[in-house]
Design a protein around this motif. Structure first.
Motif, PDB file in Angstrom:
ATOM      1  N   PRO A  12       0.803  -1.215   0.000  1.00 19.64           N
ATOM      2  CA  PRO A  12       0.000   0.000   0.000  1.00 19.64           C
ATOM      3  C   PRO A  12       0.840   1.271   0.000  1.00 19.64           C
ATOM      4  N   SER A  13       0.225   2.329  -0.491  1.00 14.32           N
ATOM      5  CA  SER A  13       0.865   3.645  -0.494  1.00 14.32           C
ATOM      6  C   SER A  13       1.318   3.977   0.922  1.00 14.32           C
ATOM      7  N   GLY A  14       2.529   4.463   1.057  1.00 18.13           N
ATOM      8  CA  GLY A  14       3.009   4.889   2.372  1.00 18.13           C
ATOM      9  C   GLY A  14       3.706   3.796   3.162  1.00 18.13           C
ATOM     10  N   VAL A  15       3.700   2.562   2.643  1.00 20.14           N
ATOM     11  CA  VAL A  15       4.305   1.465   3.405  1.00 20.14           C
ATOM     12  C   VAL A  15       5.837   1.563   3.407  1.00 20.14           C
ATOM     13  N   GLY A  16       6.366   2.345   2.467  1.00 18.58           N
ATOM     14  CA  GLY A  16       7.826   2.518   2.426  1.00 18.58           C
ATOM     15  C   GLY A  16       8.493   1.755   1.300  1.00 18.58           C
ATOM     16  N   LYS A  17       7.731   1.445   0.238  1.00 14.63           N
ATOM     17  CA  LYS A  17       8.320   0.706  -0.901  1.00 14.63           C
ATOM     18  C   LYS A  17       9.511   1.461  -1.484  1.00 14.63           C
ATOM     19  N   GLY A  18       9.325   2.774  -1.654  1.00 14.06           N
ATOM     20  CA  GLY A  18      10.385   3.591  -2.263  1.00 14.06           C
ATOM     21  C   GLY A  18      11.645   3.548  -1.413  1.00 14.06           C
ATOM     22  N   THR A  19      11.484   3.729  -0.110  1.00 14.70           N
ATOM     23  CA  THR A  19      12.644   3.750   0.796  1.00 14.70           C
ATOM     24  C   THR A  19      13.327   2.385   0.811  1.00 14.70           C
ATOM     25  N   VAL A  20      12.510   1.328   0.865  1.00 13.74           N
ATOM     26  CA  VAL A  20      13.086  -0.020   0.889  1.00 13.74           C
ATOM     27  C   VAL A  20      13.818  -0.290  -0.434  1.00 13.74           C
ATOM     28  N   CYS A  21      13.211   0.143  -1.540  1.00 12.19           N
ATOM     29  CA  CYS A  21      13.848  -0.072  -2.853  1.00 12.19           C
ATOM     30  C   CYS A  21      15.181   0.669  -2.951  1.00 12.19           C
ATOM     31  N   THR A  22      15.203   1.913  -2.477  1.00 11.37           N
ATOM     32  CA  THR A  22      16.442   2.696  -2.524  1.00 11.37           C
ATOM     33  C   THR A  22      17.526   2.006  -1.695  1.00 11.37           C
ATOM     34  N   ALA A  23      17.148   1.534  -0.503  1.00 12.85           N
ATOM     35  CA  ALA A  23      18.123   0.861   0.363  1.00 12.85           C
ATOM     36  C   ALA A  23      18.612  -0.435  -0.297  1.00 12.85           C
ATOM     37  N   TYR A 163       5.419 -13.829  -1.327  1.00  8.71           N
ATOM     38  CA  TYR A 163       6.044 -13.506  -0.040  1.00  8.71           C
ATOM     39  C   TYR A 163       5.404 -12.259   0.566  1.00  8.71           C
ATOM     40  N   ALA A 164       5.267 -12.256   1.881  1.00  4.86           N
ATOM     41  CA  ALA A 164       4.850 -11.055   2.616  1.00  4.86           C
ATOM     42  C   ALA A 164       6.018 -10.632   3.497  1.00  4.86           C
ATOM     43  N   VAL A 165       6.401  -9.364   3.368  1.00  2.00           N
ATOM     44  CA  VAL A 165       7.528  -8.851   4.162  1.00  2.00           C
ATOM     45  C   VAL A 165       7.010  -7.659   4.973  1.00  2.00           C
ATOM     46  N   VAL A 166       7.136  -7.724   6.285  1.00  2.00           N
ATOM     47  CA  VAL A 166       6.688  -6.598   7.118  1.00  2.00           C
ATOM     48  C   VAL A 166       7.790  -5.537   7.143  1.00  2.00           C
ATOM     49  N   ASN A 167       7.377  -4.297   6.867  1.00  2.00           N
ATOM     50  CA  ASN A 167       8.359  -3.208   6.911  1.00  2.00           C
ATOM     51  C   ASN A 167       8.323  -2.547   8.287  1.00  2.00           C
ATOM     52  N   ASP A 168       8.811  -3.277   9.284  1.00  2.00           N
ATOM     53  CA  ASP A 168       8.887  -2.694  10.626  1.00  2.00           C
ATOM     54  C   ASP A 168      10.128  -1.823  10.728  1.00  2.00           C
ATOM     55  N   LYS A 169      11.233  -2.327  10.170  1.00  2.00           N
ATOM     56  CA  LYS A 169      12.481  -1.545  10.107  1.00  2.00           C
ATOM     57  C   LYS A 169      13.044  -1.730   8.713  1.00  2.00           C
ATOM     58  N   ILE A 170      13.501  -0.632   8.106  1.00  2.00           N
ATOM     59  CA  ILE A 170      13.964  -0.709   6.715  1.00  2.00           C
ATOM     60  C   ILE A 170      15.070  -1.759   6.540  1.00  2.00           C
ATOM     61  N   GLU A 171      16.048  -1.767   7.468  1.00  3.70           N
ATOM     62  CA  GLU A 171      17.170  -2.710   7.319  1.00  3.70           C
ATOM     63  C   GLU A 171      16.671  -4.158   7.350  1.00  3.70           C
ATOM     64  N   LEU A 172      15.683  -4.404   8.246  1.00  5.32           N
ATOM     65  CA  LEU A 172      15.169  -5.776   8.358  1.00  5.32           C
ATOM     66  C   LEU A 172      14.390  -6.165   7.105  1.00  5.32           C
ATOM     67  N   ALA A 173      13.580  -5.235   6.606  1.00  3.44           N
ATOM     68  CA  ALA A 173      12.786  -5.519   5.397  1.00  3.44           C
ATOM     69  C   ALA A 173      13.738  -5.809   4.233  1.00  3.44           C
ATOM     70  N   CYS A 174      14.811  -5.013   4.135  1.00  3.40           N
ATOM     71  CA  CYS A 174      15.803  -5.221   3.060  1.00  3.40           C
ATOM     72  C   CYS A 174      16.471  -6.583   3.184  1.00  3.40           C
ATOM     73  N   GLU A 175      16.845  -6.924   4.404  1.00  6.70           N
ATOM     74  CA  GLU A 175      17.485  -8.236   4.635  1.00  6.70           C
ATOM     75  C   GLU A 175      16.575  -9.365   4.189  1.00  6.70           C
ATOM     76  N   ARG A 176      15.282  -9.224   4.537  1.00  3.43           N
ATOM     77  CA  ARG A 176      14.323 -10.285   4.174  1.00  3.43           C
ATOM     78  C   ARG A 176      14.218 -10.391   2.651  1.00  3.43           C
TER      79      ARG A 176
END
Ligand code: 5GP
Length: 190
Positions: A12-23, A163-176
């Motif tokens: 969803p909008s605002g979940v942080g896809k852009g930030t996670v993608c950049t990282a 896959y479902a990945v929870v974006n609780d912390k950007i680093e963790l979401a990226c690792e997953r």
């Protein structure tokens, strides 16, 4: 040479896809990012050709007519679409590519690329999601409400994803997500 992986990241909008993608892109330099076309106006700091290819409605309709888009969708009053040639060329070169797109578009990509890897980025909660959209400070109240109701519809389509990945912390979401990519490269395809 094997073909690259097509990875679709939705959520969803605002979940942080852009930030996670950049990282992710900074941590996985070989991962190619698909830049979408849109009729939405640029937000402060967004650059044409980097964040999006910003198009008029007429230009966008012309891209559709000339079959230049792999998929497109209308989202909260604007068109968004994935330029086809770039995706096909990147995969043919054996490189992995990530598409950061909303759910309707993701489902269309799935019809064309059933072997794609479909990842859904989840907010820790809906309240948290609303706070993040508000916190961005770029959207009017009407747009926030509209994006929130679309978000609930989007989360209901989770079962179409791998896959479902929870974006609780950007680093963790990226690792997953990196772990998912690694596992998919090791997968034996039957
Ligand atoms: P935003 O306006 O916040 O940049 O994007 C709105 C939504 O459109 C987000 O969910 C984003 O992932 C999605 N989006 C961005 N590019 C594309 C695209 O090429 N195709 C589709 N279907 N959705 C996209």
């Amino acid at each position: 040479m094997s073909k690259g992986l097509l990875i679709v990241l939705s959520g969803p909008s605002g979940v942080g896809k852009g930030t996670v993608c950049t990282a992710l892109r900074s941590q996985v330099p070989d991962l190619v990012y698909s830049v979408s076309a849109t009729t939405r106006s640029p937000r402060a700091g967004e650059v044409d050709g980097v964040n999006y290819f910003f198009k008029t409605r007429e230009q966008f309709l012309e891209m559709i007519e000339h079959d230049q888009l792999l998929e497109y969708a209308e989202y909260v009053g604007n068109y968004y679409g994935t330029p086809r040639d770039f995706v096909e060329k990147t995969l043919a070169e054996g490189k992995d590519i990530i598409l950061e797109i909303e759910v309707q578009g993701a489902l269309k990509v799935k019809e064309k690329f059933p072997d794609g890897i479909f990842v859904f980025l989840m907010p820790p909660s809906l309240d948290e999601l609303k706070d993040r959209i508000k916190g961005r400070g770029t959207e009017s109240q009407d747009t926030i409400d509209h994006r929130m109701s679309v978000a609930v519809d989007e989360i209901n389509l989770l079962q179409h994803y791998d896959y479902a990945v929870v974006n609780d912390k950007i680093e963790l979401a990226c690792e997953r997500i990196q772990s998912i990519i690694t596992a998919e490269h090791c997968k034996i395809r039957k």
